[in-house]
Design an enzyme around this catalytic site. Structure first.
Site, PDB file in Angstrom:
ATOM      1  N   HIS A 124      -4.254  -1.122   3.446  1.00 33.31           N
ATOM      2  CA  HIS A 124      -2.836  -1.373   3.722  1.00 33.31           C
ATOM      3  C   HIS A 124      -2.531  -2.797   3.250  1.00 33.31           C
ATOM      4  CE1 HIS A 124       0.625  -2.367   6.372  1.00 33.31           C
ATOM      5  NE2 HIS A 124       0.799  -1.072   6.527  1.00 33.31           N
ATOM      6  N   ASP A 201     -10.129  -3.093   9.912  1.00 34.62           N
ATOM      7  CA  ASP A 201      -8.740  -2.811  10.265  1.00 34.62           C
ATOM      8  C   ASP A 201      -8.726  -1.442  10.960  1.00 34.62           C
ATOM      9  OD1 ASP A 201      -6.156  -1.850  10.341  1.00 34.62           O
ATOM     10  OD2 ASP A 201      -5.666  -2.390   8.267  1.00 34.62           O
ATOM     11  N   GLN A 204      -5.419   2.595  12.330  1.00 34.11           N
ATOM     12  CA  GLN A 204      -5.264   4.061  12.329  1.00 34.11           C
ATOM     13  C   GLN A 204      -6.478   4.769  12.921  1.00 34.11           C
ATOM     14  OE1 GLN A 204      -2.471   5.440  11.648  1.00 34.11           O
ATOM     15  NE2 GLN A 204      -1.409   3.807  10.552  1.00 34.11           N
ATOM     16  N   LYS A 227       0.967   1.496  17.672  1.00 32.80           N
ATOM     17  CA  LYS A 227       0.408   2.735  17.118  1.00 32.80           C
ATOM     18  C   LYS A 227      -0.479   3.428  18.153  1.00 32.80           C
ATOM     19  CE  LYS A 227       0.417   0.726  12.537  1.00 32.80           C
ATOM     20  NZ  LYS A 227       1.330   1.381  11.598  1.00 32.80           N
ATOM     21  N   CYS A 365       2.916   1.175   2.352  1.00 34.05           N
ATOM     22  CA  CYS A 365       2.340  -0.173   2.287  1.00 34.05           C
ATOM     23  C   CYS A 365       0.942  -0.154   1.686  1.00 34.05           C
ATOM     24  CB  CYS A 365       2.302  -0.835   3.661  1.00 34.05           C
ATOM     25  SG  CYS A 365       3.906  -1.057   4.398  1.00 34.05           S
TER      26      CYS A 365
HETATM   27  N1  PMP Z   1      -3.345  -1.534   8.726  1.00 36.03           N
HETATM   28  C1  PMP Z   1      -3.119  -0.224   8.710  1.00 36.03           C
HETATM   29  C2  PMP Z   1      -4.216   0.710   8.287  1.00 36.03           C
HETATM   30  C3  PMP Z   1      -1.874   0.272   9.116  1.00 36.03           C
HETATM   31  O1  PMP Z   1      -1.652   1.581   9.112  1.00 36.03           O
HETATM   32  C4  PMP Z   1      -0.870  -0.638   9.522  1.00 36.03           C
HETATM   33  C5  PMP Z   1       0.505  -0.155   9.944  1.00 36.03           C
HETATM   34  N2  PMP Z   1       1.076   0.789   9.085  1.00 36.03           N
HETATM   35  C6  PMP Z   1      -1.159  -1.993   9.522  1.00 36.03           C
HETATM   36  C7  PMP Z   1      -2.406  -2.404   9.118  1.00 36.03           C
HETATM   37  C8  PMP Z   1      -0.151  -3.019   9.951  1.00 36.03           C
HETATM   38  O2  PMP Z   1       0.118  -2.879  11.303  1.00 36.03           O
HETATM   39  P1  PMP Z   1       1.298  -3.703  11.986  1.00 36.03           P
HETATM   40  O3  PMP Z   1       2.502  -3.502  11.118  1.00 36.03           O
HETATM   41  O4  PMP Z   1       1.444  -3.073  13.318  1.00 36.03           O
HETATM   42  O5  PMP Z   1       0.865  -5.116  12.047  1.00 36.03           O
END
Ligand code: PMP
Length: 407
Positions: A124, A201, A204, A227, A365
């Protein structure tokens, strides 16, 4: 999977019980942000109704209550991740802030000119851009582990990419765009053989299966409250205590100090050193309530439900003529990402919304990953503990509508 019922779980999520555009709401966008059980909403409201005050500094009763609620939430996170020590849990705004924190503290201290930071092609933007910024600041190089056509990392290349100049490996546990589950334990072992620390990270991952940071032996683990069926604006950075203790502060301000004079500031112990300013106490309380809720349902039961429903969804979506599902990694979790012949993902998303079905369309993203697959965007249906086969069937019916509209 004793006693688990998604139908029953749905009753805990009042927001799901509504119509959108005259249709039963089918929420398939939990990977972007998950819905909150009533227990979470109640905990936040209870905090503001009864316990609200600033934390740590006050000696009055409300401040003590707020502090114990905040620190109690930290302990719940420790338990949830099976961390050794509650001092290893840093509250941040979310995964994004957790990764920026590590890049700007650990990174600035340990990454110098000519050094390398290793990420993967599955990341991401939140696990790309902070490292890019760091590399630019420090004159270092960002490298990545490639991905194959299935959405699995090409691990044959890993040993060659872990060089004597690699200062950290940052890798996602589960891809938000394809659902690939990365064998992070193996990556961590291989990085550690060369003395390289690893950030995972987990944005998910924590939502779909139990995570044990001691078993993984990761050095850092990041996730977002929103999430994980908790509130927005709160997230977690786990870091091994010995490592956190070597790191300089992130932001300066109140709470992160032991003493301040104009000449010199003595920084607070971990984790407070990384928590400058008034934290999102209600957010932490809400996250703690989400964790209690999930543990009450049972993470093993949730994992079993999510696995079963994903298999059903993949097959159902693939059965729609003209649909191509992207990403067939060996192990997958939580999302079905797909494209449809001659129909733009945004048009699909718009038509699905008319049918009451909420999905995400776009690059998720993860633009570099999309480029690997030769697409600019996909449609992503993401699943959570409150989704049912009925939801998937509604998605499939709506996809047939898309086919009708576009002839
Ligand atoms: N890493 C991953 C794998 C994500 O799916 C996301 C959110 N789509 C993020 C990072 C970023 O998370 P946040 O916007 O809550 O900081």
């Amino acid at each position: 999977q004793t006693g688990f019922s998604a139908e029953k779980v749905r009753e805990d999520f009042p927001i799901l019980n509504q119509e959108v555009r005259g249709r039963r709401l089918v929420y398939l966008d939990s990977a972007a942000s998950a819905q909150k059980p009533k227990a979470v909403i109640d905990a936040i409201s209870h905090f503001y109704l009864h316990d609200n005050a600033n934390v740590h500094r006050g000696v009055h009763t409300l401040s003590e209550r707020a502090t114990s609620a905040f620190e109690g939430a930290r302990e719940k996170v420790r338990r949830f991740l099976h961390a050794k020590d509650v001092k290893e849990i840093v509250f941040v705004r979310g995964t994004t802030e957790a990764i920026n924190l590590v890049a700007q503290t650990f990174g600035r201290k340990n990454v110098g000119p000519g050094d390398e930071v290793l990420i993967t092609a599955l990341e991401h933007h939140a696990n790309i851009v902070p490292w890019q910024m760091l590399c630019e600041q420090q004159g270092a190089t960002l490298r990545q582990v490639p991905v194959d056509a299935h959405g699995d990392l090409v691990l044959d290349k890993l040993d060659a990419l872990l060089t004597p100049r690699t200062r950290i490996l940052a890798v996602t546990h589960v891809s938000n765009a394809l659902g690939s589950v990365v064998p992070v334990k193996e990556l961590i072992r291989r990085a550690h053989e060369k003395g390289i620390p690893v950030l995972v990270d987990g944005a998910q991952a924590v939502t779909h299966f139990p995570v044990d940071v001691q078993e993984l032996d990761c050095d850092f683990y990041a996730f977002s409250g929103h999430k994980l069926f908790g509130p927005m604006g709160i997230g977690v950075l786990y870091g091994k205590k010995a490592l956190l203790e070597t790191m300089p502060p992130y932001q300066g301000g109140g709470d992160m100090i032991l003493s301040v004079t104009l000449e010199k500031t003595i920084y607070n112990r971990v984790p407070y050193r990384f928590e400058a300013g008034t934290p999102d106490v209600a957010g932490a309380v809400g996250l703690g309530a989400a964790i209690d809720y999930l543990e009450g349902v049972g993470m093993q039961a949730i994992a079993a439900h999510d696995r079963e429903l994903l298999a059903y969804a993949e097959q159902a979506v693939e059965g729609v003529p003209g649909v191509r599902v992207l990403g067939k990694a060996r192990e997958r979790s939580g999302v079905v990402s797909f494209v449809m012949e001659e129909v733009h993902p945004h048009d699909i998303g718009t038509i699905l919304d008319r049918e009451g079905v909420a999905v995400r369309s776009g690059h998720h993203c993860a633009q570099p990953l999309m480029q690997c697959f030769g697409v600019a965007a996909t449609v992503r249906a993401s699943l959570a503990l409150y989704n049912t086969r009925e939801d998937v069937d509604a998605l499939v019916r709506a996809l047939h509508k898309v086919r009708e509209v576009f002839g």
